[in-house]
Enzyme design. Structure first.
Site, PDB file in Angstrom:
ATOM      1  CD  GLU A 149      52.934  52.506  98.688  1.00  0.00           C
ATOM      2  OE1 GLU A 149      52.112  52.181  98.210  1.00  0.00           O
ATOM      3  OE2 GLU A 149      53.772  52.140  99.149  1.00  0.00           O
TER       4      GLU A 149
ATOM      5  CB  CYS B  30      44.580  55.573  97.913  1.00  0.00           C
ATOM      6  SG  CYS B  30      45.643  54.683  99.288  1.00  0.00           S
TER       7      CYS B  30
END
Length: 476
Positions: A225, A259
């Site tokens: 990720e 993110c």
């Protein structure tokens, strides 16, 4: 010299302990390779009860690590989604575990086929500093639902949260079931080299490459990720207040240290001034002041603050117009800043920002905006603001990203029933909800025959029967 030797000795001792811990978890898994649904639900409920009970302690620990972390942001973005994710999995794990029946071709009858979901074994989770609770508990939830043992490496940048989480999880799980690992970069490197049955890493793309390289030595499958530059596209017709408010929320949460935060915004050229005006009004409504504002989160440390200031200096020197929405606050509270007249040679347009800076890029036609996005590495998220259904479908079909929000930001990550993950440079693999269960399970195909064996007709020696019956019926 003496200090260096002592450090190396301590580091080697930590690595030896890490390897011994992995061995204990592997042995525990082999002793109980298929925990039943009742056991898994008990684990999940114990985890949920612990987080609920200790939420104030967790809020305070994360605040210490950031020097100023909004308590409400910790509740909204870490504790609440963690609790909901655990509850979601606990209610469904029995259903997820059931073997799935599959079809068997006529030529193989009589027979049956199914998929059995089996725990992988020992799962490793490497956690970043920006959401230290949610990004440890989310993967842990999926791994426990799938019946695994779990080792969690916390970031060295969040020591208070790491120590607390280690203590809390030790109250409800033996170390050979769930263990939190602390330590500096060298421990993290050693962690990624362990022969896990699956390794999930959340963090920077550059570090993710090293993690994947280390995992490859053991052929350990990975879920990465990562991040990237997630664009927001404002359509020509959307009410600007709607777009500005929702983009501002996505950029304000955790001071942009997310993110999937909007990294830059594409705005029709005729509406740029309108966007700047509305965005400024919205943000200043969110935060009437910056200094000592408990709702505004600080930049995690001086190194990250220096990096962001460097982006601003570089952009200014190369001709960008900076529009700071506040004066800089205390305790590393960096003001939200819009950047106009940016160019591709600026660092702010070359690297993931991970902070409260937002470049505004004008475009003429929607195809120009889509081309701009598609010329760059595939992002972790994409945000489109516009209520025209045909244009929404065009954006969905003509761009690639890990996930999409239409007319909002960030909230797709909080949905338990859709997968979360990147694509290309922004990551690989998925977790959350059912996809998390599948990621941390081995889908084992099982084919079963009864005593009667019709397959004898395809055994050698091959003769006329196979020519007349099998080939005639099935080779066509």
């Amino acid at each position: 010299m003496v200090a260096d030797i002592a450090y190396l000795q301590q580091s080697q001792q930590e690595i030896n302990q890490l390897e011994a811990l992995f061995a204990r978890q592997r042995a525990a898994y082999l002793a109980q390779p298929m925990p039943d649904a009742t056991q898994r639900v008990q684990w999940l409920k114990a985890l949920r009860d612990l987080l609920f009970k200790e939420q104030q302690a967790l809020i305070e620990a994360i605040d210490r690590d950031f020097s100023a972390r909004s308590a409400d942001e910790t509740l909204l973005a870490e504790i609440m989604p963690s609790l909901h994710g655990i509850h979601y999995a606990a209610k469904r794990v029995k259903k997820w575990m059931k073997p799935a029946r599959r079809a068997v071709g006529l030529q193989f009858q009589p027979a049956s086929a199914q998929v059995v979901y089996q725990p992988l074994g020992v799962v490793g989770v490497i956690v970043p500093w920006n959401y230290p609770l949610f990004l440890s508990i989310g993967p842990l939830t999926g791994a426990l639902a799938a019946g695994n043992r779990v080792m969690i490496k916390m970031s060295e940048s969040t020591p208070a949260t790491g120590r607390l989480l280690k203590d809390l999880l030790a109250r409800i799980f033996p170390e050979d079931q769930v263990a939190v690992v602390l330590g500096e970069v060298d421990v993290g490197v050693a962690f990624s080299k362990l022969p896990f049955d699956h390794l999930l890493f959340t963090g920077a793309t550059s570090v993710g490459k090293h993690v994947m390289r280390a995992a490859a030595e053991n052929l350990t499958p990975v879920t990465l990720e990562l991040g990237g530059k997630s664009p927001a596209i404002v359509s020509d017709s959307v009410p600007m207040k709607d777009a500005a408010e929702r983009i501002a929320f996505g950029k304000s949460l955790n001071a942009g240290q997310t993110c999937v935060a909007p990294d830059y915004v594409l705005v029709p050229s005729r509406r740029v001034e309108e966007f700047v005006s509305q965005y400024k009004e919205v943000v200043q409504g969110f935060f009437p002041r910056l200094s000592d504002n408990p709702d505004y989160t600080a930049i995690i440390n001086e190194r990250q603050l220096g990096r962001l200031r460097g982006y601003l200096d570089d952009a200014r020197e190369k001709g960008a117009t900076l529009v700071p929405l506040f004066a800089e606050g205390q305790q590393r509270r960096l003001p939200q800043t819009l950047l106009l007249n940016v160019s591709d040679d600026m660092k702010v347009m070359q690297e993931e920002i991970f902070g409260p800076l937002l470049p505004v890029i004008p475009y003429e036609r929607l195809e120009d905006a889509l081309a701009y996005v598609n010329q760059r590495p595939r992002p972790l998220a994409l945000y489109y603001f516009g209520y025209d259904k045909a244009q929404q479908q065009r954006v969905l079909h003509e761009t690639h990203s890990g996930g999409v929000c239409l007319n909002d930001t960030l909230l797709h990550v909080a949905q338990d029933d859709i997968p979360f993950g990147g694509v290309g440079p922004s990551g690989m693999g998925h977790y959350h909800g059912h996809e998390g269960f599948l990621t941390f399970s081995k889908a084992k195909g099982v084919f079963s025959k009864p005593r009667f064996n019709a397959a004898r007709m395809i055994y050698p020696p091959y003769g006329k029967s196979i020519q007349k019956l099998v080939y005639k019926l099935f080779v066509r």
